[in-house]
Structure formats: C-alpha cells, structure tokens
Design a protein around this motif. Structure first.
Motif, mmCIF file in Angstrom:
data_model
loop_
_atom_site.group_PDB
_atom_site.id
_atom_site.type_symbol
_atom_site.label_atom_id
_atom_site.label_comp_id
_atom_site.label_asym_id
_atom_site.label_seq_id
_atom_site.Cartn_x
_atom_site.Cartn_y
_atom_site.Cartn_z
ATOM 1 N N HIS A 54 16.689 87.594 131.665
ATOM 2 C CA HIS A 54 16.681 87.331 133.178
ATOM 3 C C HIS A 54 16.049 88.281 133.886
ATOM 4 O O HIS A 54 15.827 89.326 133.436
ATOM 5 C CB HIS A 54 18.159 86.833 133.424
ATOM 6 C CG HIS A 54 19.209 87.949 133.033
ATOM 7 N ND1 HIS A 54 19.029 89.389 133.535
ATOM 8 C CD2 HIS A 54 20.200 87.916 132.246
ATOM 9 C CE1 HIS A 54 20.186 89.831 133.169
ATOM 10 N NE2 HIS A 54 20.835 89.068 132.007
ATOM 11 N N GLN A 55 16.018 87.904 135.201
ATOM 12 C CA GLN A 55 15.336 88.971 135.938
ATOM 13 C C GLN A 55 15.862 90.128 136.196
ATOM 14 O O GLN A 55 15.128 91.056 136.810
ATOM 15 C CB GLN A 55 15.344 88.200 137.533
ATOM 16 C CG GLN A 55 16.418 88.192 138.053
ATOM 17 C CD GLN A 55 16.390 87.579 139.616
ATOM 18 O OE1 GLN A 55 15.411 87.638 140.187
ATOM 19 N NE2 GLN A 55 17.672 87.164 140.223
ATOM 20 N N HIS A 56 17.137 90.484 135.927
ATOM 21 C CA HIS A 56 17.820 91.731 135.920
ATOM 22 C C HIS A 56 17.464 92.613 134.659
ATOM 23 O O HIS A 56 17.776 94.078 134.768
ATOM 24 C CB HIS A 56 19.193 91.694 136.364
ATOM 25 C CG HIS A 56 19.384 90.659 137.346
ATOM 26 N ND1 HIS A 56 19.311 91.072 138.656
ATOM 27 C CD2 HIS A 56 20.174 89.628 137.522
ATOM 28 C CE1 HIS A 56 19.538 90.615 139.615
ATOM 29 N NE2 HIS A 56 20.239 89.353 138.769
ATOM 30 N N ASN A 57 16.936 92.220 133.411
ATOM 31 C CA ASN A 57 16.812 92.801 132.351
ATOM 32 C C ASN A 57 15.223 92.775 131.626
ATOM 33 O O ASN A 57 15.277 93.386 130.784
ATOM 34 C CB ASN A 57 18.024 92.653 131.183
ATOM 35 C CG ASN A 57 17.794 91.238 130.583
ATOM 36 O OD1 ASN A 57 16.998 90.329 130.826
ATOM 37 N ND2 ASN A 57 18.615 91.074 129.620
ATOM 38 N N VAL A 62 11.158 93.723 127.752
ATOM 39 C CA VAL A 62 9.956 92.815 127.303
ATOM 40 C C VAL A 62 9.250 93.707 126.315
ATOM 41 O O VAL A 62 8.752 92.776 125.385
ATOM 42 C CB VAL A 62 9.195 92.768 128.714
ATOM 43 C CG1 VAL A 62 8.797 93.912 129.068
ATOM 44 C CG2 VAL A 62 7.888 91.713 128.228
ATOM 45 N N THR A 63 9.155 94.980 126.284
ATOM 46 C CA THR A 63 8.315 95.679 125.267
ATOM 47 C C THR A 63 8.902 95.390 123.886
ATOM 48 O O THR A 63 8.429 95.426 122.884
ATOM 49 C CB THR A 63 8.066 97.243 125.609
ATOM 50 O OG1 THR A 63 7.361 97.064 126.974
ATOM 51 C CG2 THR A 63 7.341 97.947 124.496
ATOM 52 N N GLY A 82 14.836 73.289 133.364
ATOM 53 C CA GLY A 82 13.487 73.094 133.713
ATOM 54 C C GLY A 82 12.445 73.950 132.934
ATOM 55 O O GLY A 82 13.154 74.681 131.792
ATOM 56 N N THR A 83 11.510 74.303 133.496
ATOM 57 C CA THR A 83 10.419 74.997 132.355
ATOM 58 C C THR A 83 10.240 76.421 132.901
ATOM 59 O O THR A 83 10.179 76.794 133.757
ATOM 60 C CB THR A 83 9.158 74.358 132.689
ATOM 61 O OG1 THR A 83 8.876 73.259 132.381
ATOM 62 C CG2 THR A 83 8.021 75.202 132.032
ATOM 63 N N PRO A 84 10.609 77.318 131.718
ATOM 64 C CA PRO A 84 10.471 78.718 132.191
ATOM 65 C C PRO A 84 9.047 79.307 132.945
ATOM 66 O O PRO A 84 8.164 78.735 132.447
ATOM 67 C CB PRO A 84 10.588 79.278 130.727
ATOM 68 C CG PRO A 84 11.331 78.309 129.929
ATOM 69 C CD PRO A 84 10.837 77.019 130.514
ATOM 70 N N GLY A 85 9.292 80.029 133.837
ATOM 71 C CA GLY A 85 8.264 80.528 134.588
ATOM 72 C C GLY A 85 7.821 79.687 135.809
ATOM 73 O O GLY A 85 7.172 80.314 136.817
ATOM 74 N N ALA A 90 9.559 84.470 132.923
ATOM 75 C CA ALA A 90 8.765 84.061 131.715
ATOM 76 C C ALA A 90 7.583 84.775 131.741
ATOM 77 O O ALA A 90 6.999 85.105 130.662
ATOM 78 C CB ALA A 90 8.551 82.536 131.610
ATOM 79 N N PHE A 91 7.019 84.995 132.900
ATOM 80 C CA PHE A 91 5.396 85.811 133.038
ATOM 81 C C PHE A 91 5.636 86.991 132.416
ATOM 82 O O PHE A 91 4.575 87.065 131.676
ATOM 83 C CB PHE A 91 5.268 85.956 134.748
ATOM 84 C CG PHE A 91 4.220 86.637 134.912
ATOM 85 C CD1 PHE A 91 2.696 86.297 134.572
ATOM 86 C CD2 PHE A 91 4.320 88.124 135.256
ATOM 87 C CE1 PHE A 91 1.672 87.111 134.685
ATOM 88 C CE2 PHE A 91 3.252 88.904 135.761
ATOM 89 C CZ PHE A 91 2.064 88.279 135.391
ATOM 90 N N LEU A 92 6.503 87.983 132.362
ATOM 91 C CA LEU A 92 6.201 89.363 132.295
ATOM 92 C C LEU A 92 6.270 88.953 130.345
ATOM 93 O O LEU A 92 5.300 89.831 129.967
ATOM 94 C CB LEU A 92 7.428 89.961 132.372
ATOM 95 C CG LEU A 92 7.567 90.655 133.697
ATOM 96 C CD1 LEU A 92 8.856 91.424 134.023
ATOM 97 C CD2 LEU A 92 6.253 91.343 134.454
ATOM 98 N N LEU A 93 6.872 88.234 129.884
ATOM 99 C CA LEU A 93 7.101 88.264 128.298
ATOM 100 C C LEU A 93 5.741 87.390 127.979
ATOM 101 O O LEU A 93 5.157 87.951 127.035
ATOM 102 C CB LEU A 93 8.237 87.184 127.959
ATOM 103 C CG LEU A 93 8.766 87.194 126.441
ATOM 104 C CD1 LEU A 93 8.833 88.698 125.913
ATOM 105 C CD2 LEU A 93 9.856 86.383 126.344
ATOM 106 N N VAL A 94 5.500 86.484 128.619
ATOM 107 C CA VAL A 94 4.044 85.854 127.977
ATOM 108 C C VAL A 94 2.883 86.618 128.263
ATOM 109 O O VAL A 94 1.940 86.873 127.475
ATOM 110 C CB VAL A 94 3.829 84.453 129.115
ATOM 111 C CG1 VAL A 94 2.447 83.989 128.790
ATOM 112 C CG2 VAL A 94 4.898 83.636 128.765
ATOM 113 N N ARG A 95 2.973 87.403 129.430
ATOM 114 C CA ARG A 95 1.845 88.420 129.611
ATOM 115 C C ARG A 95 1.793 89.335 128.560
ATOM 116 O O ARG A 95 0.585 89.904 127.903
ATOM 117 C CB ARG A 95 2.047 89.137 131.048
ATOM 118 C CG ARG A 95 0.806 89.950 131.154
ATOM 119 C CD ARG A 95 0.946 90.697 132.808
ATOM 120 N NE ARG A 95 2.106 91.499 132.949
ATOM 121 C CZ ARG A 95 2.316 92.169 133.856
ATOM 122 N NH1 ARG A 95 1.516 92.179 134.819
ATOM 123 N NH2 ARG A 95 3.344 92.962 133.698
ATOM 124 N N ALA A 96 2.888 89.857 128.036
ATOM 125 C CA ALA A 96 3.125 90.850 126.974
ATOM 126 C C ALA A 96 2.752 90.384 125.519
ATOM 127 O O ALA A 96 1.861 91.151 124.642
ATOM 128 C CB ALA A 96 4.559 91.393 126.985
#
Length: 221
Positions: A54-57, A62-63, A82-85, A90-96
C-alpha cells in the motif's frame, strides 16, 4: 513476472475466470488490505501467500519485490476494489518492473469510473479522469484550472466530502452545469443521481451519504 489484477468494486460476481486462474497460479499475492482481499480470495477458494502492499510501505519494499521477480517469482497485485494504479498503488512497482525488464501483464476488469461515465448521460467521446482532488494545497488552483476544461470530467470522492466538493464545483463551474453522482456501484443500493450541480448538491445535502463515490461533470460549453 507481475500480474495486475482488477477486483470487483462491490459485487463479488464481477470477477473474471482468467483472474481466478492467474491468482491460483502465482507465487505471491500483494494486497492493499489483506483482510479485504481475503474475503474475495476465500470466496473463490484461492489459497496463496498474501502480503500487504500500500501507499505507506510501497517505497520501502518495491526494490525487494522487483528483485524477487527478477529471480523468477511470479507476483499478482490487488487493490481493495477496481484496477490497481487507478487512484491506488501500482505505479512504482510497474515502473520498477519495466526498468528491470520484468514482464508486466494487466488483466482487463472492473474500475469504478467507467460505468459511472457511461451511465451519466454526459458526452464520453472525450473525457479527463482527475481521481481525488487535492485536499488542501493546490485545490483552489486545480478548481480554477478545471473551470475551463471542455471535456467531461470524472472525479472520485469520499462520502463525507461529497457535499462540500459539489458546493465548490458550483462556485467554480456554475450551478447549472450538468453532472451525475454515482455511489455504491454494482451493489444492492446503487444510486445514480443526475441533474445540475445545484440539484445534485441539494439532493445529497438532505441525506446521509454512504459508499464509494464517482462524480461526473459536464465540460465547459
């Protein structure tokens, strides 16, 4: 690899066969709230390791998650609804994953703003999704900017802030601007209230508001 899995926004039956199959095949499920997601997983008899994301962890882990996937682990990401992101992590994980050449696959599925937009009766050939407006800093600036937006606008809002936000829309957009407020989509007490901003404001100002909220507002003519 990483699977992005949309989950029902209310009705548990709004889940795809493919989503169930994928969740039964992965090594780990990441969930915004493990208690909320466990209800869905138990309903479809999915028994897999589940971990909070979640947004707090997300910045902290993510790394590590990317390293796990690079080493061969398959992970699925869920949010509460709903859809993650889409106004959810979701964004940080997808970007990684993209940065590390890890395959990402997003399944099609539920997201609240699409049914709200379609049933609003407002033009949907061109629209902008704004999600949640800033609570304080930048809110007035955003309102002034959106006052000149010609496309249909879509917002998410909490039930306790709905009336206040509609009042601000009246101030910046005008009381006669058409809108539709959808709440409790796909659930037993689904409501879609259409009319001018003033009419919809007055409707919700006279009742206790519950449920998830989507506001669709006509663009400037």
């Amino acid at each position: 690899m990483l699977y992005i899995i949309p989950t029902p926004i209310g009705n548990l039956a709004d889940f795809t066969f493919r989503a169930v199959e994928v969740l039964k095949s992965v090594d780990l499920i990441l969930a915004e709230d493990t208690r909320t997601s466990s209800v869905l997983l138990n309903h479809y008899m999915i028994q897999k390791p589940i971990s909070p994301y979640h947004q707090h962890n997300e910045h902290k882990i993510v790394t590590h998650l990317a390293e796990q996937m690079a080493a061969g682990k398959t992970i699925a990401l869920l949010t509460d609804a709903g859809t993650p992101g889409i106004s959810d992590p979701a964004f940080l994980l997808v970007r990684a994953c993209v940065k590390n050449n890890i395959r990402v696959e997003c399944l099609p599925g539920a997201t609240a703003f699409v049914p709200a937009l379609v049933n609003s009766g407002l033009p949907m050939n061109s629209f902008c999704f704004e999600g949640f407006l800033p609570l304080k800093k930048g809110r007035q600036t955003m309102m002034k900017k959106l006052a000149g937006e010609e496309r249909t606008m879509v917002f998410y809002e909490s039930p306790m802030r709905l009336v206040k936000t509609l009042h601000e829309f009246i101030q910046y957009f005008g009381a006669d601007r058409q809108c539709c407020v959808s709440r409790e989509l796909t659930k037993k007490f689904e409501e879609n209230k259409r009319g001018t901003l003033q009419e919809v404001h007055d409707h919700f100002n006279e009742k206790a508001v519950k449920g998830e909220i989507v506001i669709v507002v006509q663009g400037k003519e």
